[in-house]
Design a protein around this motif. Structure first.
Motif, short mmCIF file in Angstrom:
data_model
loop_
_atom_site.label_atom_id
_atom_site.label_comp_id
_atom_site.label_asym_id
_atom_site.label_seq_id
_atom_site.Cartn_x
_atom_site.Cartn_y
_atom_site.Cartn_z
N GLY A 184 -4.29 -10.28 21.87
CA GLY A 184 -4.18 -9.88 20.47
C GLY A 184 -2.76 -9.60 20.05
N TRP A 185 -2.63 -8.80 18.99
CA TRP A 185 -1.34 -8.46 18.41
C TRP A 185 -1.28 -6.96 18.16
N LYS A 186 -0.09 -6.38 18.40
CA LYS A 186 0.07 -4.94 18.23
C LYS A 186 1.11 -4.65 17.14
N ILE A 187 0.80 -3.63 16.33
CA ILE A 187 1.72 -3.16 15.30
C ILE A 187 3.02 -2.68 15.95
N ASN A 188 4.15 -3.03 15.36
CA ASN A 188 5.41 -2.59 15.96
C ASN A 188 5.68 -1.11 15.69
N ASP A 189 6.66 -0.57 16.38
CA ASP A 189 6.91 0.87 16.33
C ASP A 189 7.36 1.35 14.96
N GLU A 190 8.10 0.53 14.23
CA GLU A 190 8.57 0.94 12.90
C GLU A 190 7.40 1.25 11.98
N ILE A 191 6.40 0.38 11.99
CA ILE A 191 5.23 0.58 11.13
C ILE A 191 4.34 1.68 11.69
N ARG A 192 4.15 1.65 12.99
CA ARG A 192 3.27 2.65 13.61
C ARG A 192 3.78 4.07 13.38
N SER A 193 5.09 4.26 13.36
CA SER A 193 5.66 5.60 13.23
C SER A 193 5.43 6.20 11.84
N MET A 194 5.11 5.37 10.87
CA MET A 194 4.86 5.88 9.51
C MET A 194 3.47 6.47 9.36
N VAL A 195 2.57 6.16 10.29
CA VAL A 195 1.15 6.50 10.12
C VAL A 195 0.69 7.49 11.19
N SER A 196 -0.03 8.51 10.78
CA SER A 196 -0.69 9.43 11.72
C SER A 196 -2.18 9.41 11.44
N PHE A 197 -2.98 9.43 12.50
CA PHE A 197 -4.44 9.31 12.37
C PHE A 197 -5.12 10.60 12.80
N ALA A 198 -6.22 10.91 12.12
CA ALA A 198 -7.00 12.11 12.45
C ALA A 198 -8.44 11.91 12.01
N LYS A 199 -9.35 12.57 12.71
CA LYS A 199 -10.75 12.52 12.33
C LYS A 199 -10.99 13.50 11.17
N MET A 200 -11.74 13.05 10.17
CA MET A 200 -12.06 13.92 9.05
C MET A 200 -13.35 13.46 8.37
N HIS A 208 -6.56 21.49 3.82
CA HIS A 208 -5.52 21.64 4.84
C HIS A 208 -4.69 20.38 5.05
N VAL A 209 -5.14 19.24 4.50
CA VAL A 209 -4.44 17.99 4.78
C VAL A 209 -3.08 17.93 4.10
N GLY A 210 -2.87 18.74 3.08
CA GLY A 210 -1.57 18.78 2.43
C GLY A 210 -1.59 18.23 1.02
N ARG A 211 -0.40 17.96 0.52
CA ARG A 211 -0.19 17.47 -0.84
C ARG A 211 0.31 16.04 -0.77
N PHE A 212 -0.22 15.17 -1.63
CA PHE A 212 0.11 13.76 -1.54
C PHE A 212 0.61 13.21 -2.86
N ASP A 213 1.48 12.19 -2.74
CA ASP A 213 1.92 11.45 -3.90
C ASP A 213 0.88 10.40 -4.31
N MET A 214 0.19 9.87 -3.31
CA MET A 214 -0.84 8.86 -3.56
C MET A 214 -2.00 9.06 -2.58
N VAL A 215 -3.19 8.76 -3.07
CA VAL A 215 -4.37 8.77 -2.21
C VAL A 215 -5.11 7.44 -2.39
N PHE A 216 -5.44 6.82 -1.28
CA PHE A 216 -6.29 5.63 -1.27
C PHE A 216 -7.64 6.04 -0.68
#
Length: 286
Positions: A184-200, A208-216
């Motif tokens: 397969g293919w793996k996301i590079n570190d530049e893109i991966r570093s922008m994203v954090s994952f959590a169960k919710m 508690h998730v914080g304040r956002f400029d945008m929500v999808f």
């Protein structure tokens, strides 16, 4: 194992309680196809017995398996591309301009709610990287959440099979943002570093998730009842900055949520700005 009427009612009630997803007897095929193996694996007498064991809450692994099986994790990169075009050409440039004279001109906070296996938040990160040449100097944080442990685990790995890449990733983006790993293919570190994952679980408090400029938050509320859907988007609006943006699914409309949820259109995509204190002048609505 055949489903009885009592089994269907028990499963539907549990799914609604755990996930907010509204099922009925018309989805008996889905219940059998997704839960049948779990019933057998855990030695349950029937589907009602599975429900009983999950409700006891003793076996957390069983609960996770139930949720993973019943929730839909089907997605793809740049799904409904015109929404990403509205993000790229309208929402993100406007946000950057609005933040330019603030104390944090290079800080962007985005929440990808119900992110499934990660294609949406990674697509957002790729779009941002394409739009901002020196993105590594910016403070970009994309928080991506989902109710499914399995989905979050896959998203965190950032590894996708060839058929998953072919559904939405151009050759140019593949070269720039991925590298081969196994089959397969793996996301590079530049893109991966922008994203954090959590169960919710979106049914539970998420202040508690914080304040956002945008929500999808796309293609999840369509499975909820009207009351749950309205409550969800009102709570999401509370997490948005006063001039924030809310993107929902292509088939989701928020006319019944409240007068502040006014649609704004650009590039055939629709987004909402629910916390604006005054209407946007007509000339600015595209």
């Amino acid at each position: 194992m055949p489903l009885s009427t009592g089994d269907i009612d028990a499963v539907c009630d549990l799914v609604n309680d755990l996930c907010g997803i509204c099922l009925d007897s018309s989805k008996s095929y889905l219940i059998e196809s997704r839960l049948g193996q779990i019933v057998e694996k855990h030695g349950c007498k029937d589907y009602s017995d599975l429900v009983r064991k999950v409700r006891l809450g003793i076996d957390k692994q069983l609960t996770n398996q139930f949720v993973d099986a019943i929730t839909t994790n089907e997605t793809l990169f740049f799904r409904d591309n015109y929404l990403f075009e509205a993000f790229r050409h309208k929402a993100l440039p406007e946000l950057i301009d609005a933040r330019e004279k603030t104390a944090f001109p290079t800080r962007v906070r985005i929440w990808s709610a119900a992110c499934s296996t990660g294609q949406e938040p990674y697509s957002l990160a790729m779009t941002i990287s394409e739009l901002i040449p020196d993105v590594h100097k910016w403070d970009i944080q994309i928080t991506a959440t989902d109710i499914s442990d399995a989905a979050i685990a896959k998203a965190s790995r950032g590894v996708y099979a060839k058929h998953e890449i072919e559904r939405g990733v151009s050759t140019e983006r593949l070269r720039r943002f991925f590298y081969p790993e196994g089959d397969g293919w793996k996301i590079n570190d530049e893109i991966r570093s922008m994203v954090s994952f959590a169960k919710m679980n979106l049914l539970q408090p998420f202040g508690h998730v914080g304040r956002f400029d945008m929500v999808f938050c796309r293609n999840v509320a369509i499975y909820f009842t009207r009351e749950v859907r309205q409550d969800l988007f009102r709570r999401i609006a509370q997490t948005l900055a006063p001039d924030g943006y809310l993107f929902v699914g292509a088939q989701e409309f928020l006319a019944d949520v409240g007068p502040n949820f006014t649609p704004h259109q650009h590039c055939r995509g629709t987004f909402y700005r629910p916390n604006l204190t005054a209407p946007v002048p007509h000339a600015l609505v595209r």
